[in-house]
Design a protein around this motif. Structure first.
Motif, short mmCIF file in Angstrom:
data_model
loop_
_atom_site.label_atom_id
_atom_site.label_comp_id
_atom_site.label_asym_id
_atom_site.label_seq_id
_atom_site.Cartn_x
_atom_site.Cartn_y
_atom_site.Cartn_z
N VAL A 154 0.83 -1.21 0.00
CA VAL A 154 0.00 0.00 0.00
C VAL A 154 0.86 1.26 0.00
N ILE A 155 1.88 1.28 0.83
CA ILE A 155 2.70 2.49 0.99
C ILE A 155 3.61 2.72 -0.21
N VAL A 156 4.28 1.66 -0.66
CA VAL A 156 5.32 1.82 -1.70
C VAL A 156 4.76 1.67 -3.11
N PHE A 157 3.87 0.70 -3.29
CA PHE A 157 3.41 0.38 -4.65
C PHE A 157 1.97 0.80 -4.93
N GLY A 158 1.32 1.45 -3.98
CA GLY A 158 -0.02 1.97 -4.20
C GLY A 158 -1.09 0.92 -4.39
N GLU A 159 -0.91 -0.27 -3.81
CA GLU A 159 -1.91 -1.32 -3.93
C GLU A 159 -3.09 -1.05 -3.00
N HIS A 160 -4.20 -1.72 -3.26
CA HIS A 160 -5.42 -1.53 -2.46
C HIS A 160 -5.97 -2.88 -2.07
N LEU A 161 -6.35 -3.01 -0.78
CA LEU A 161 -6.97 -4.23 -0.29
C LEU A 161 -8.34 -3.89 0.29
N SER A 162 -9.30 -4.79 0.09
CA SER A 162 -10.62 -4.59 0.67
C SER A 162 -10.57 -4.84 2.17
N SER A 169 8.96 -7.43 -5.24
CA SER A 169 9.84 -7.17 -6.38
C SER A 169 9.55 -8.13 -7.53
N VAL A 170 9.30 -9.38 -7.18
CA VAL A 170 8.95 -10.37 -8.21
C VAL A 170 7.68 -9.94 -8.93
N ARG A 171 6.67 -9.52 -8.19
CA ARG A 171 5.41 -9.09 -8.80
C ARG A 171 5.64 -7.92 -9.74
N GLN A 172 6.41 -6.93 -9.30
CA GLN A 172 6.68 -5.77 -10.14
C GLN A 172 7.46 -6.16 -11.39
N ALA A 173 8.42 -7.07 -11.24
CA ALA A 173 9.22 -7.49 -12.39
C ALA A 173 8.37 -8.19 -13.45
N THR A 174 7.47 -9.07 -13.01
CA THR A 174 6.62 -9.78 -13.99
C THR A 174 5.70 -8.81 -14.72
N HIS A 175 5.27 -7.76 -14.04
CA HIS A 175 4.37 -6.79 -14.66
C HIS A 175 5.09 -5.84 -15.61
N LEU A 176 6.42 -5.87 -15.60
CA LEU A 176 7.20 -5.05 -16.54
C LEU A 176 7.44 -5.79 -17.85
N MET A 177 6.81 -6.96 -18.02
CA MET A 177 6.91 -7.72 -19.27
C MET A 177 5.50 -7.99 -19.80
N PRO A 178 4.74 -6.95 -20.11
CA PRO A 178 3.33 -7.13 -20.49
C PRO A 178 3.14 -7.86 -21.81
N ALA A 179 4.16 -7.88 -22.66
CA ALA A 179 4.02 -8.55 -23.95
C ALA A 179 4.11 -10.06 -23.84
N LEU A 180 4.53 -10.56 -22.68
CA LEU A 180 4.70 -12.00 -22.50
C LEU A 180 3.53 -12.60 -21.73
N VAL A 185 0.37 -9.67 -3.45
CA VAL A 185 1.27 -10.46 -2.62
C VAL A 185 0.64 -10.80 -1.27
N ALA A 186 0.00 -9.83 -0.63
CA ALA A 186 -0.56 -10.06 0.69
C ALA A 186 -1.58 -11.18 0.69
N LEU A 187 -2.41 -11.24 -0.35
CA LEU A 187 -3.43 -12.30 -0.43
C LEU A 187 -2.79 -13.65 -0.71
N VAL A 188 -1.80 -13.66 -1.60
CA VAL A 188 -1.10 -14.91 -1.90
C VAL A 188 -0.42 -15.46 -0.65
N LYS A 189 0.29 -14.60 0.06
CA LYS A 189 1.04 -15.05 1.24
C LYS A 189 0.11 -15.45 2.38
N THR A 190 -1.04 -14.80 2.49
CA THR A 190 -1.99 -15.19 3.54
C THR A 190 -2.55 -16.58 3.24
N LEU A 191 -3.00 -16.80 2.02
CA LEU A 191 -3.48 -18.13 1.66
C LEU A 191 -2.34 -19.15 1.78
#
Length: 293
Positions: free
Chosen positions: A114-122, A169-180, A246-252
């Motif tokens: 939320v703080i660094v990457f501007g994500e939103h959780l319900s 960081s992994v999540r951000q890296a994968t999102h920097l390859m939108p063509a794949l 990430v938070a939802l993945v790690k919680t599950l």
């Protein structure tokens, strides 16, 4: 079943077995050798997986940019730092409390996201994340009479922060390859991260603990099961976080605790405790809330 859920369950299952294998290997090599065993044979597996993905579904190569390289290398280094801090905890007074902080990765990832990457959780997602953190604290927190020192708490918190930064960081890296396709993007990040980590750790052990490195290389039967479980676990985590926060993945992913307890009970012959049962109930509740969210 959503793909991210399937990948998360795969990751949790394989990480539980990796931890069990590591526990057994720790009787043969030191903690740093056990850490390298996670990556030693996983690199070729990750490269083979990526090649298989391209053989099945042809796709363009990723465009290497400075942000992409930064997230991949930063995440790889963060994971090494987090692991070293975790190893350090086991030699310290009141270490269980520090481990509880280190394992509160989902809550830390939610806050940093939320703080660094501007994500939103319900609100329901936050409830699941917080309950999951409480469950981990009950099961991994204070279990001994020795009170933790301030240094122990800081190292535990630092380990949790770096583990969270790894996955973010992994999540951000994968999102920097939108063509794949997401499998290819996650595969590139996985292969690059593991190869980089293997080189760093192998060079360091070769310079400081050559006997440990020689043991791992000449006796692959010791480290190969850990590398295989680690590769499959990371494959699950990397693909899951490319699809979901990430938070939802790690919680599950805290269902790993249930799997670990079952392995400990029926393979390592460790008994359940009342604390374990309480934690499992809370983990189950957290998983349900995250899935509903």
């Amino acid at each position: 079943m959503s793909l991210w859920v399937a990948f998360t369950l795969l990751a949790a299952f394989m990480q539980s077995w990796r931890n069990a294998f590591q526990k057994r290997l720790s009787g043969s090599v030191d903690a740093y050798g056990v850490t390298l065993a996670r990556f030693l044979w996983a690199g070729p597996m990750a490269v083979a997986w990526l090649a298989t993905m391209y053989a099945i579904v042809p796709a363009p190569l990723p465009v290497l940019t400075l942000p992409l390289a930064g997230y991949v290398l930063g995440g790889a280094v963060a994971q090494i730092v987090a692991t070293v801090l975790m190893i350090t905890l086991f030699r310290m007074k009141g270490f269980a409390t520090g481990v509880g902080l280190a394992r509160s990765e989902a809550l830390i990832a939610a806050i940093l996201g939320v703080i660094v990457f501007g994500e939103h959780l319900s609100l329901m997602a936050w409830a699941g994340v917080v309950i999951g953190a409480i469950a981990v604290w009950i099961m991994k927190g204070i279990k001994q009479q020795n009170m933790p020192t301030g240094r122990t708490l800081l190292i535990g918190l630092g380990s949790g922060i770096f583990f969270a930064l790894t996955t973010l960081s992994v999540r951000q890296a994968t999102h920097l390859m939108p063509a794949l396709p997401f499998l290819h993007a996650a595969g590139w990040v996985l292969a690059a991260s593991i190869v980089f980590q293997t080189l760093i750790l192998a060079l360091w052990l070769g310079a400081t603990r050559p006997a440990t490195l020689t043991t791992l290389i000449t006796r692959p039967g010791l480290s190969l099961p850990i590398s295989l479980a680690s590769f499959l676990g990371s494959l699950g985590w990397f693909n899951a976080v490319s699809l979901q926060q990430v938070a939802l993945v790690k919680t599950l992913g805290q269902v790993e605790i249930l799997i670990t307890l079952l392995i400990a009970r029926y393979w390592l012959k460790d008994p359940f405790t009342r604390r374990d049962i309480t934690g499992l109930v809370l983990v189950s509740l957290a998983a349900v809330l995250v899935l509903w969210a």
